[in-house]
Write an enzyme that holds these catalytic residues in place. Structure first.
Site: not given
Ligand code: ADP
Length: 491
Positions: A402, A197, A305, A271, A250
């Site tokens: 961050e 995804k 990152c 990561e 994140s």
């Molecule tokens: P960033 O701050 O870099 O956007 P996120 O951690 O919010 O990082 O998002 C990274 C990926 O994780 C995206 O593809 C997002 O849709 C997905 N994501 C966000 N929340 C969840 C969750 N609870 N479970 C799995 N994937 C998630």
């Protein structure tokens, strides 16, 4: 000799050249009005019928509608991946697997210009970066891992490495195609099948990759690409028939995922975030170091990152480095990401810009001094000029948390022990940089830094042969190199 423009007029240099626009053409790209889910080798409409928009963050123009996958769609994708794993992918010879992966690599190279332009349009990053970094590194990962497929027994002598099964992979928006390659290439090389995804703001190049995978004639179901936001990611993570989760994103979401898979048999690689220290010693080649700092935090708008977001300058050269740094910042070109002269593109989303602006306010409120590139900001889109904070202490939020934006927090130090203590004083541990003329200092520092990658006299250099990953809250597991095979194998 004086430089002249196309009209024969002498060019003036006042810290920044007045460059003629050089936008990359968009004639050769195709973005569909609507994108579907790539499951079992075909494109399917989402079962909910729901779509969400993808916009260009540099001008807020609509690019396309993207299908939103729900649990039912994810289940369908996982079933396709399982069937492909049991039925074809684990049965064909390693050499054959390699051929498919080489084919993907070559198709990425063939379509490099189109992929680079779409990456820039969808994510806001300068075309120079998409063209010179994202796309070539993505192709290089497929080439590199294609070479490992029939050599796994040599990689792990006297053992019998076996594919894990179905890999669920969730990636972020900062390097959309490159992250997809980092995840998919080692998974396929080791004989796994994939449900991936992309991030909701940058799905387009992953969907282009789906088209490439179709063109490469991979057996149906070996790679499935489903789009959507956090709920779609969670559906992959929580699916009972997924054997391994590979996540980049994140630290907050990483922790949620780790909790969700705790107690299950799912393997994982994470990561996560970073707050890298870039350290300049007084004996460093200063101009080179300043260029490295600029590259480490401002190119790609700090959306990395491993961005060198904390700068430590040895006190004796503080004034001169700061002056050089400010001069260099003033010479940066911010604007149209598709322009080949652009150094600083758009912030990826409105939400991310709000986060960055929040930290700019906090930094000033906490007493740090803010310096920014003074330039015209485009009226539409999401923009943040390269920003530098001085008068920063270890306890400031801008030095601890961050930000994921073009924001640098500058601190000073006197001795190597002091800077190692300060640089390690963080919950993160993804990367670091050191600038010095002395090899002994490099070895001393690299052996004491709690960071997965330490660059010496360079920064942000990536190569498929070298492992990448973090310590502490920056995650676990490595991607790239021989180490990157391990998370996809049972040994
Ligand atoms: P960033 O701050 O870099 O956007 P996120 O951690 O919010 O990082 O998002 C990274 C990926 O994780 C995206 O593809 C997002 O849709 C997905 N994501 C966000 N929340 C969840 C969750 N609870 N479970 C799995 N994937 C998630």
């Amino acid at each position: 000799m004086k430089q002249k423009n196309s009209k024969g007029e002498a060019l003036k240099f006042s810290g920044k050249w007045d460059l003629a626009p050089a936008p990359e053409s968009t004639d050769h790209i195709e973005i569909k009005k609507e994108y579907q889910l790539f499951i079992n080798g075909k494109f399917y409409k989402p079962s909910s019928g729901k779509y969400f928009p993808s916009i260009n963050p540099a001008n807020e123009k609509h690019l396309s509608m993207i299908a939103e996958a729900n649990e039912k769609d994810v289940d369908r994708a996982v079933k396709a991946a399982r069937k492909a794993f049991d039925g074809t992918w684990s049965k064909i010879s390693a050499k054959e697997r390699g051929k498919y992966i080489y084919r993907i690599a070559r198709l990425i190279q063939e379509k490099a210009r189109e992929l680079a332009v779409i990456e820039s349009l969808d994510g806001g990053k300068p075309i120079r970066e998409a063209r010179d970094i994202d796309v070539p590194i993505a192709a290089a990962h497929f080439f590199y891992y294609a070479g490992w497929t029939d050599k796994l027994k040599y990689a792990f002598p006297n053992q019998s490495p076996k594919a894990v099964g179905v890999a669920g992979q969730v990636i972020p928006w900062n390097f959309p195609l490159m992250m997809a390659a980092w995840k998919i290439a080692p998974a396929l090389a080791t004989g796994n099948t994939v449900v991936l995804k992309p991030a909701e703001t940058t799905s387009l190049t992953a969907l282009k990759l789906a088209e490439i995978i179709q063109e490469a004639d991979l057996p149906p179901g070996v790679v499935n690409i489903v789009t959507g936001a956090g709920a779609t990611g969670a559906a992959i993570v929580n699916h009972s028939d997924v054997d391994k989760i590979a996540f980049t994103g994140s630290t907050g979401v990483g922790k949620v995922i780790m909790k969700a898979i705790a107690g299950t048999e799912k393997k994982s690689t994470m990561e996560l975030g970073g707050k890298a220290a870039n350290i300049i010693f007084e004996d460093a080649p200063l101009d080179q170091a300043v260029e490295g700092v600029i590259n480490g935090i401002y190119f790609n708008q700090g959306h990395v990152c491993c961005a060198g977001s904390r700068l430590f300058i040895q006190e004796s050269v503080y004034d001169v480095v700061l002056r050089k740094l400010k001069d260099r910042i003033q010479a940066l070109v911010l604007g149209d990401p598709l322009d080949k002269n652009t150094d600083i593109g758009a912030i990826n989303s409105k939400e991310q810009l709000a986060t960055i602006n929040k930290y700019l306010k906090i930094g000033q409120k906490e007493g740090a001094d803010m310096f920014q590139l003074s330039c015209d900001i485009p009226k539409k889109g999401f923009w943040c000029p390269p920003t530098l904070f001085t008068n920063v202490s270890q306890s400031h939020a801008i030095a601890k948390e961050e930000i994921f934006g073009p924001v640098l927090a500058v601190q000073t130090f006197r001795t190597i022990d002091e800077v190692i203590t300060k640089a390690n004083n963080t919950p993160f541990g993804l990367s670091a940089g050191v600038w010095t003329d002395k090899g002994s200092k490099i070895f001393n520092l690299t052996s004491q830094m709690r960071a997965g990658v330490v660059w010496a006299n360079t920064y942000n250099k990536f190569d498929p042969t070298s492992p990448f990953g973090g310590y502490k809250e920056s995650g676990h597991g490595r991607e790239g190199g021989l180490h990157g095979l391990l998370p996809y194998l049972n040994i």
